[in-house]
Design a protein around this motif. Sequence first.
Motif, PDB file in Angstrom:
ATOM      1  N   ASN A   9      -8.857   2.667  -3.289  1.00 61.47           N
ATOM      2  CA  ASN A   9      -8.297   2.859  -4.636  1.00 61.47           C
ATOM      3  C   ASN A   9      -8.832   4.140  -5.267  1.00 61.47           C
ATOM      4  O   ASN A   9      -8.077   4.956  -5.796  1.00 61.47           O
ATOM      5  N   ASP A  10     -10.153   4.305  -5.228  1.00 65.68           N
ATOM      6  CA  ASP A  10     -10.777   5.487  -5.832  1.00 65.68           C
ATOM      7  C   ASP A  10     -10.357   6.777  -5.137  1.00 65.68           C
ATOM      8  O   ASP A  10     -10.080   7.784  -5.789  1.00 65.68           O
ATOM      9  N   LEU A  11     -10.304   6.750  -3.810  1.00 68.28           N
ATOM     10  CA  LEU A  11      -9.923   7.952  -3.062  1.00 68.28           C
ATOM     11  C   LEU A  11      -8.486   8.364  -3.368  1.00 68.28           C
ATOM     12  O   LEU A  11      -8.201   9.553  -3.577  1.00 68.28           O
ATOM     13  N   ILE A  12      -7.583   7.404  -3.396  1.00 68.79           N
ATOM     14  CA  ILE A  12      -6.179   7.722  -3.676  1.00 68.79           C
ATOM     15  C   ILE A  12      -6.031   8.229  -5.100  1.00 68.79           C
ATOM     16  O   ILE A  12      -5.306   9.188  -5.362  1.00 68.79           O
ATOM     17  N   ARG A  13      -6.735   7.617  -6.058  1.00 70.13           N
ATOM     18  CA  ARG A  13      -6.675   8.078  -7.453  1.00 70.13           C
ATOM     19  C   ARG A  13      -7.151   9.522  -7.564  1.00 70.13           C
ATOM     20  O   ARG A  13      -6.511  10.352  -8.207  1.00 70.13           O
ATOM     21  N   GLU A  14      -8.258   9.842  -6.899  1.00 72.27           N
ATOM     22  CA  GLU A  14      -8.779  11.211  -6.929  1.00 72.27           C
ATOM     23  C   GLU A  14      -7.798  12.203  -6.313  1.00 72.27           C
ATOM     24  O   GLU A  14      -7.569  13.282  -6.859  1.00 72.27           O
ATOM     25  N   GLU A  15      -7.216  11.844  -5.185  1.00 77.27           N
ATOM     26  CA  GLU A  15      -6.285  12.751  -4.509  1.00 77.27           C
ATOM     27  C   GLU A  15      -5.004  12.933  -5.310  1.00 77.27           C
ATOM     28  O   GLU A  15      -4.494  14.049  -5.415  1.00 77.27           O
ATOM     29  N   LEU A  16      -4.475  11.856  -5.877  1.00 75.87           N
ATOM     30  CA  LEU A  16      -3.273  11.979  -6.702  1.00 75.87           C
ATOM     31  C   LEU A  16      -3.549  12.856  -7.923  1.00 75.87           C
ATOM     32  O   LEU A  16      -2.723  13.695  -8.285  1.00 75.87           O
ATOM     33  N   ARG A  80      -2.144  12.966   4.515  1.00 76.54           N
ATOM     34  CA  ARG A  80      -2.729  14.108   5.233  1.00 76.54           C
ATOM     35  C   ARG A  80      -4.182  14.325   4.814  1.00 76.54           C
ATOM     36  O   ARG A  80      -5.044  14.554   5.654  1.00 76.54           O
ATOM     37  N   ARG A  81      -4.448  14.201   3.536  1.00 75.77           N
ATOM     38  CA  ARG A  81      -5.799  14.452   3.027  1.00 75.77           C
ATOM     39  C   ARG A  81      -6.781  13.343   3.389  1.00 75.77           C
ATOM     40  O   ARG A  81      -7.946  13.621   3.652  1.00 75.77           O
ATOM     41  N   LEU A  82      -6.324  12.107   3.395  1.00 76.92           N
ATOM     42  CA  LEU A  82      -7.229  10.988   3.655  1.00 76.92           C
ATOM     43  C   LEU A  82      -7.234  10.545   5.108  1.00 76.92           C
ATOM     44  O   LEU A  82      -8.079   9.760   5.512  1.00 76.92           O
ATOM     45  N   ARG A  83      -6.260  11.004   5.882  1.00 67.89           N
ATOM     46  CA  ARG A  83      -6.156  10.669   7.302  1.00 67.89           C
ATOM     47  C   ARG A  83      -6.230   9.164   7.528  1.00 67.89           C
ATOM     48  O   ARG A  83      -7.041   8.668   8.304  1.00 67.89           O
ATOM     49  N   MET A  84      -5.379   8.458   6.833  1.00 69.30           N
ATOM     50  CA  MET A  84      -5.325   7.005   6.968  1.00 69.30           C
ATOM     51  C   MET A  84      -4.316   6.619   8.046  1.00 69.30           C
ATOM     52  O   MET A  84      -3.319   7.304   8.236  1.00 69.30           O
ATOM     53  N   ARG A  85      -4.567   5.528   8.714  1.00 76.73           N
ATOM     54  CA  ARG A  85      -3.639   5.047   9.736  1.00 76.73           C
ATOM     55  C   ARG A  85      -2.342   4.589   9.077  1.00 76.73           C
ATOM     56  O   ARG A  85      -1.250   4.928   9.523  1.00 76.73           O
ATOM     57  N   THR A  86      -2.472   3.802   8.013  1.00 75.85           N
ATOM     58  CA  THR A  86      -1.321   3.346   7.248  1.00 75.85           C
ATOM     59  C   THR A  86      -1.347   4.034   5.894  1.00 75.85           C
ATOM     60  O   THR A  86      -2.312   3.896   5.148  1.00 75.85           O
ATOM     61  N   ILE A  87      -0.306   4.776   5.606  1.00 74.16           N
ATOM     62  CA  ILE A  87      -0.218   5.462   4.319  1.00 74.16           C
ATOM     63  C   ILE A  87       0.526   4.538   3.362  1.00 74.16           C
ATOM     64  O   ILE A  87       1.662   4.156   3.622  1.00 74.16           O
ATOM     65  N   PRO A  88      -0.107   4.154   2.264  1.00 75.06           N
ATOM     66  CA  PRO A  88       0.565   3.219   1.348  1.00 75.06           C
ATOM     67  C   PRO A  88       1.791   3.833   0.687  1.00 75.06           C
ATOM     68  O   PRO A  88       1.833   5.027   0.401  1.00 75.06           O
ATOM     69  N   ASP A  89       2.793   2.999   0.459  1.00 81.02           N
ATOM     70  CA  ASP A  89       3.965   3.404  -0.296  1.00 81.02           C
ATOM     71  C   ASP A  89       3.559   3.426  -1.765  1.00 81.02           C
ATOM     72  O   ASP A  89       3.034   2.441  -2.284  1.00 81.02           O
TER      73      ASP A  89
END
Length: 119
Positions: A9-16, A80-89
């Motif tokens: 959650n925190d990583l996605i918030r920061e990247e967005l 691309r930035r987080l290199r996650m296996r599943t990218i959330p919609d």
Amino acid sequence: MSRRTERVNDLIREELSDLLRRELRDPRIAGLVTVTQVDVSPDLRTAKAYVSVLGTDAERSSTMEAMESARPFLRREVGRRLRMRTIPDLQFVSDRSMEEAQAMTDLMRRTAAERGETL
């Protein structure tokens, strides 16, 4: 909520937030835009991003439209930035909590002024 989910959650918030500030060049984005919170589902397939827009209702509406049209770009860049296996919609939700807090503060100040007190 697991520790892993909180971290995602925190990583996605920061990247967005970073993408909105540096990469997204859409004239429809107006006012002060903040990603206040992200809630990822336990299976990491969907993420709700709560977006606060300080401005008029028209600015909020146009900003939310711009974010919705930029959703594929934002999803790709987060992946691309987080290199996650599943990218959330990504789903964007208008967050009015900052406006409500400001209205409450204004009300408290007016009430204090009527009583002759200071905050």
